[in-house]
Design a protein around this motif. Structure first.
Motif, PDB file in Angstrom:
ATOM      1  N   SER A  39       0.734  -1.062   0.002  1.00  0.00           N
ATOM      2  CA  SER A  39      -0.027  -0.195  -0.192  1.00  0.00           C
ATOM      3  C   SER A  39       0.819   1.771   0.083  1.00  0.00           C
ATOM      4  O   SER A  39       2.051   1.257   0.633  1.00  0.00           O
ATOM      5  N   ALA A  40       0.113   2.690  -0.520  1.00  0.00           N
ATOM      6  CA  ALA A  40       1.296   3.760  -0.162  1.00  0.00           C
ATOM      7  C   ALA A  40       1.407   3.904   1.106  1.00  0.00           C
ATOM      8  O   ALA A  40       2.147   4.806   0.967  1.00  0.00           O
ATOM      9  N   GLY A  41       0.383   3.885   2.046  1.00  0.00           N
ATOM     10  CA  GLY A  41       0.838   4.300   3.182  1.00  0.00           C
ATOM     11  C   GLY A  41       2.107   3.966   3.621  1.00  0.00           C
ATOM     12  O   GLY A  41       2.756   4.233   4.391  1.00  0.00           O
ATOM     13  N   VAL A  42       2.645   2.648   3.369  1.00  0.00           N
ATOM     14  CA  VAL A  42       3.542   1.560   3.971  1.00  0.00           C
ATOM     15  C   VAL A  42       4.624   2.149   3.180  1.00  0.00           C
ATOM     16  O   VAL A  42       6.409   2.110   3.927  1.00  0.00           O
ATOM     17  N   VAL A  82      13.575   4.289  -2.586  1.00  0.00           N
ATOM     18  CA  VAL A  82      12.502   2.900  -2.480  1.00  0.00           C
ATOM     19  C   VAL A  82      11.873   2.580  -3.367  1.00  0.00           C
ATOM     20  O   VAL A  82      11.957   2.888  -4.036  1.00  0.00           O
ATOM     21  N   ASP A  83      12.106   1.476  -3.302  1.00  0.00           N
ATOM     22  CA  ASP A  83      12.192   0.100  -4.398  1.00  0.00           C
ATOM     23  C   ASP A  83      11.251  -1.090  -3.819  1.00  0.00           C
ATOM     24  O   ASP A  83      11.092  -1.258  -3.082  1.00  0.00           O
ATOM     25  N   THR A  84      10.469  -1.385  -4.984  1.00  0.00           N
ATOM     26  CA  THR A  84       9.952  -2.549  -4.407  1.00  0.00           C
ATOM     27  C   THR A  84      10.573  -4.333  -4.580  1.00  0.00           C
ATOM     28  O   THR A  84      11.352  -4.727  -5.238  1.00  0.00           O
ATOM     29  N   VAL A  85      10.773  -5.191  -3.859  1.00  0.00           N
ATOM     30  CA  VAL A  85      11.174  -6.545  -3.716  1.00  0.00           C
ATOM     31  C   VAL A  85      10.088  -7.826  -2.987  1.00  0.00           C
ATOM     32  O   VAL A  85       9.873  -7.134  -2.005  1.00  0.00           O
ATOM     33  N   GLU A  88       6.823  -6.174  -1.166  1.00  0.00           N
ATOM     34  CA  GLU A  88       6.830  -5.607   0.002  1.00  0.00           C
ATOM     35  C   GLU A  88       8.038  -4.131  -0.606  1.00  0.00           C
ATOM     36  O   GLU A  88       9.036  -4.134  -1.430  1.00  0.00           O
ATOM     37  N   TRP A  89       8.057  -2.649   0.316  1.00  0.00           N
ATOM     38  CA  TRP A  89       8.204  -1.714  -0.084  1.00  0.00           C
ATOM     39  C   TRP A  89       9.775  -2.063   0.369  1.00  0.00           C
ATOM     40  O   TRP A  89       9.841  -2.348   1.851  1.00  0.00           O
TER      41      TRP A  89
END
Length: 135
Positions: A39-42, A82-85, A88-89
């Motif tokens: 999510s954008a909040g995380v 910040v990137d996705t793995v 997860e962020w």
């Protein structure tokens, strides 16, 4: 409270959980944890924490003897990303993206100069990470 209702015809299939107070329903087989982590909040929380840690590293970094420009100093070459793995962020802090920059890891761990003299490390990155770790 929560009420569990099995879907008709398949007692071991999907299960729904409905929260009475908020009227919120989710399916337990959808993996709601991974949806929350995407999510954008995380992402905003990860960005804030990564930027804060990078700022502390910049503050602790040695300044360097640059007379005409400071563009190649360690302080100017510490950047948060910040990137996705997977789902997860993840926050990264990149040091020395510029190949012309001073060698931050030589400053961190120490080095020997061409004359053979040993220069001890400053351990500025290690000290920041130790201060930020959870006890």
């Amino acid at each position: 409270m929560a009420r569990h209702v099995a879907s008709p015809g398949n007692a071991r299939g999907k299960r729904y959980t409905r929260f009475q107070k908020s009227g919120f329903t989710f399916e337990t087989d959808m993996g709601f944890e991974s949806q929350i982590m995407r999510s954008a909040g995380v992402r905003a929380v990860v960005e804030a924490q990564t930027a804060e840690l990078a700022g502390k590293m910049v503050k602790a970094a040695p300044r360097g003897p640059h007379v005409t420009t400071d563009a190649y100093s360690i302080k100017k070459n510490i950047h948060p990303y910040v990137d996705t793995v997977g789902n997860e962020w993840v926050g990264y802090i990149v040091i020395e993206e510029n190949p012309d920059a001073r060698h931050a890891m030589l400053q961190e761990r120490g080095y020997r100069d061409p004359a053979g003299r040993r220069h001890r490390g400053r351990f500025f990155l290690k000290n920041v990470l130790e201060k930020e770790r959870l006890a």
